[in-house]
Design a protein around this motif. Structure first.
Motif, PDB file in Angstrom:
ATOM      1  N   VAL A  12       0.818  -1.213   0.000  1.00 51.44           N
ATOM      2  CA  VAL A  12       0.000   0.000   0.000  1.00 51.44           C
ATOM      3  C   VAL A  12       0.855   1.268   0.000  1.00 51.44           C
ATOM      4  O   VAL A  12       0.483   2.270  -0.627  1.00 51.44           O
ATOM      5  CB  VAL A  12      -0.977  -0.008   1.200  1.00 51.44           C
ATOM      6  N   ILE A  16       0.362   4.272  -3.038  1.00 51.36           N
ATOM      7  CA  ILE A  16      -0.188   5.632  -2.862  1.00 51.36           C
ATOM      8  C   ILE A  16       0.307   6.588  -3.960  1.00 51.36           C
ATOM      9  O   ILE A  16      -0.507   7.147  -4.711  1.00 51.36           O
ATOM     10  CB  ILE A  16       0.123   6.163  -1.445  1.00 51.36           C
ATOM     11  N   TYR A  20      -1.942   7.710  -7.382  1.00 46.18           N
ATOM     12  CA  TYR A  20      -2.182   9.159  -7.469  1.00 46.18           C
ATOM     13  C   TYR A  20      -1.619   9.723  -8.788  1.00 46.18           C
ATOM     14  O   TYR A  20      -2.310  10.437  -9.523  1.00 46.18           O
ATOM     15  CB  TYR A  20      -1.539   9.847  -6.261  1.00 46.18           C
ATOM     16  N   ASP A  50      -4.346  -3.859   3.584  1.00 43.41           N
ATOM     17  CA  ASP A  50      -4.253  -2.397   3.477  1.00 43.41           C
ATOM     18  C   ASP A  50      -4.379  -1.912   2.035  1.00 43.41           C
ATOM     19  O   ASP A  50      -4.842  -0.788   1.791  1.00 43.41           O
ATOM     20  CB  ASP A  50      -2.952  -1.898   4.111  1.00 43.41           C
ATOM     21  N   ARG A  53      -7.956  -1.547   1.664  1.00 41.81           N
ATOM     22  CA  ARG A  53      -8.443  -0.327   2.333  1.00 41.81           C
ATOM     23  C   ARG A  53      -8.232   0.905   1.448  1.00 41.81           C
ATOM     24  O   ARG A  53      -9.117   1.742   1.311  1.00 41.81           O
ATOM     25  CB  ARG A  53      -7.724  -0.137   3.677  1.00 41.81           C
ATOM     26  N   LEU A  54      -7.042   1.001   0.857  1.00 37.08           N
ATOM     27  CA  LEU A  54      -6.775   2.138  -0.030  1.00 37.08           C
ATOM     28  C   LEU A  54      -7.711   2.104  -1.240  1.00 37.08           C
ATOM     29  O   LEU A  54      -8.269   3.130  -1.649  1.00 37.08           O
ATOM     30  CB  LEU A  54      -5.316   2.124  -0.507  1.00 37.08           C
ATOM     31  N   ASP A  57     -11.111   3.293  -0.252  1.00 38.85           N
ATOM     32  CA  ASP A  57     -11.149   4.746  -0.010  1.00 38.85           C
ATOM     33  C   ASP A  57     -11.008   5.550  -1.308  1.00 38.85           C
ATOM     34  O   ASP A  57     -11.642   6.589  -1.473  1.00 38.85           O
ATOM     35  CB  ASP A  57     -10.019   5.163   0.933  1.00 38.85           C
ATOM     36  N   TRP A  58     -10.144   5.090  -2.187  1.00 39.95           N
ATOM     37  CA  TRP A  58      -9.853   5.848  -3.408  1.00 39.95           C
ATOM     38  C   TRP A  58     -10.649   5.333  -4.621  1.00 39.95           C
ATOM     39  O   TRP A  58     -10.489   5.839  -5.729  1.00 39.95           O
ATOM     40  CB  TRP A  58      -8.350   5.804  -3.713  1.00 39.95           C
ATOM     41  N   VAL A 159      -0.171  10.038   3.678  1.00 43.45           N
ATOM     42  CA  VAL A 159      -1.402   9.243   3.600  1.00 43.45           C
ATOM     43  C   VAL A 159      -1.299   8.022   4.524  1.00 43.45           C
ATOM     44  O   VAL A 159      -2.260   7.671   5.222  1.00 43.45           O
ATOM     45  CB  VAL A 159      -1.687   8.813   2.140  1.00 43.45           C
ATOM     46  N   ALA A 160      -0.130   7.395   4.564  1.00 45.58           N
ATOM     47  CA  ALA A 160       0.051   6.212   5.415  1.00 45.58           C
ATOM     48  C   ALA A 160      -0.143   6.570   6.885  1.00 45.58           C
ATOM     49  O   ALA A 160      -0.758   5.817   7.650  1.00 45.58           O
ATOM     50  CB  ALA A 160       1.438   5.613   5.190  1.00 45.58           C
ATOM     51  N   LYS A 163      -3.913   7.298   7.584  1.00 43.98           N
ATOM     52  CA  LYS A 163      -4.801   6.136   7.544  1.00 43.98           C
ATOM     53  C   LYS A 163      -4.296   4.977   8.403  1.00 43.98           C
ATOM     54  O   LYS A 163      -4.951   3.933   8.492  1.00 43.98           O
ATOM     55  CB  LYS A 163      -4.986   5.666   6.093  1.00 43.98           C
ATOM     56  N   PHE A 165      -1.660   2.988   7.892  1.00 45.69           N
ATOM     57  CA  PHE A 165      -1.301   1.820   7.089  1.00 45.69           C
ATOM     58  C   PHE A 165      -0.060   1.122   7.645  1.00 45.69           C
ATOM     59  O   PHE A 165       0.830   1.759   8.217  1.00 45.69           O
ATOM     60  CB  PHE A 165      -1.019   2.228   5.636  1.00 45.69           C
TER      61      PHE A 165
END
Ligand code: SF4
Length: 183
Positions: A12, A16, A20, A50, A53-54, A57-58, A159-160, A163, A165
């Motif tokens: 994860v 990120i 992105y 994880d 999870r990302l 969320d994204w 971000v980690a 959240k 992570f």
């Protein structure tokens, strides 16, 4: 219509900046968690959790192929003395990238890429060369990258942290785990 890219995701933290950046460049990202090099299975599950999870969320899909650590061990058994970034890592990286290229070809996705270039521990030239080789084998365009640059690592850390992570402390395989334990 946005261009689709199949993104090999190793973890994860590296996903990120990769997700992105690709989205900022106009790509529709499909994740591909092909990582039979990771051991033990609990570690594989922890990293995958994880990534889910990302992705939730994204809002991007993630495909999960068969987890087959035995085939990884068979392919690298004779290379156990190799240092990190050596021949064993090339075999490992090529296996993940060629599997991603093969799946992209099957799905009709014209591009593929990897989150591995987000890591400061990896050699970008080796990864991008192996990506080009895998791409030409399967007729899928490899997107060269350096996701760790241009603020990628800062974004990943932020971000980690936000959240919560998981951050692994070894690359993934049994050889890197052994090195971490012996350090
Ligand atoms: S150190 Fe990392 S890249 Fe090298 S073989 Fe192990 S998991 Fe693969």
């Amino acid at each position: 219509m946005r261009k689709a890219v199949l993104l090999h995701i190793c973890c994860v933290i590296d996903a990120i900046p990769a997700v992105y950046t690709l989205r900022e460049s106009g790509y529709m990202v499909w994740g591909y968690f092909h990582n039979s090099n990771i051991i033990p299975a609990e570690e594989y599950e922890r990293r995958l959790y994880d990534v889910h999870r990302l992705a939730f969320d994204w809002d991007f899909p993630v495909l999960i192929p068969l987890y087959d650590p035995v085939s990884f061990l068979r392919n690298t058994r004779s290379l156990w003395r190799e240092p990190e970034k050596g021949k064993r890592c090339e075999v490992c990286i090529y296996a993940n990238l060629s599997a991603t290229a093969s799946m992209a070809e099957l799905m009709g996705i014209p591009f593929f890429a990897t989150t591995l270039t987000a890591s400061r521990h990896k050699d970008l030239d080796i990864i991008n060369r192996l990506g080009r080789e895998a791409g030409s084998r399967y007729g899928v365009k490899y997107l060269e990258s350096a996701f760790r640059k241009k603020g990628g690592q800062v974004l990943a850390s932020r971000v980690a942290r936000e959240k919560g992570f998981y951050r692994q402390n070894y690359c993934g395989c049994v050889y890197s785990l052994r090195e971490r334990i012996m350090r």
